[in-house]
Design a protein around this motif. Sequence first.
Motif: not given
Lengths: 73, 200
Positions: A36-37, A25, A27-33
Amino acid sequence: MASSAAVPFWRAAGMMYITYSNICANLVRKCLREPFKAESMNREKVHFSLSKWADGKPEKPGFFFFFFTLLPV
Amino acid sequence: MLRQASRLLSRSGSYKLVAARAFSTEVPSTIDSTFVESWKKVAPNMDPPQTPSSFMKPRPSTASSIPTKLTVNFVLPYASELSGKEVDMVIIPATTGQMGVLPGHVPTIAELKPGIMSVHEGTDVKKYFVSSGFAFLHANSVADIIAVEAVPLENIDPSQVQKGLAEFTQKLASAATDLEKAEAQIGVEVHSAMNAALSG
């Protein structure tokens, strides 16, 4: 008791499911625009204060209202 | 001393000891009538106390014929994305591969891996990237999907994904302990899944 056949690689390395799931979770959050990040980082902030205890009494909390996001990496 | 325990327990069988419990979807509303009657004798002017289960909405029962729509409850720790939405099909990224769920699916508990979950309603398809979680498919065509983090694909930044993939591939090569290897591997898996999601 039969041993379970194929354990996932993270379980074999001694990790619990919740650790695995939280790492995914994060890692996914770190790759947001961008907007949203920032929102998700805000959402995941944890506030806590840490204090050492001596002789049954808490010492002066050195880490007062220390907050950070729990990112393992 | 405890060798005789099972024998002793089974001897005192004036009450049911090991009763097989029915599933909660099959048990009808259980208002204990003997309790209600004895309550009314003792306190005729007061209503008998409610139990938590009387406040719960009863679960939709298993229909005898396959329903036409699948009811999806898609929840995250901080929000309920879809709640009781009637759809035609969902495709979930189970660890055993992409699983298509139609109404009347056999009851399953599926662990999810990082991947795309798509919700199909008529011609509408809504896609989310799910970080990990579980999907519970019930006999009554209700699907409970829980994920820790799920984002619509548009919110992912491709450059970050590429950077992360390169970083973790490099970490995997240089990892020493088992734990570091596992973490690097997780990183590679999640980033490649995001990559595939963005390009596919």
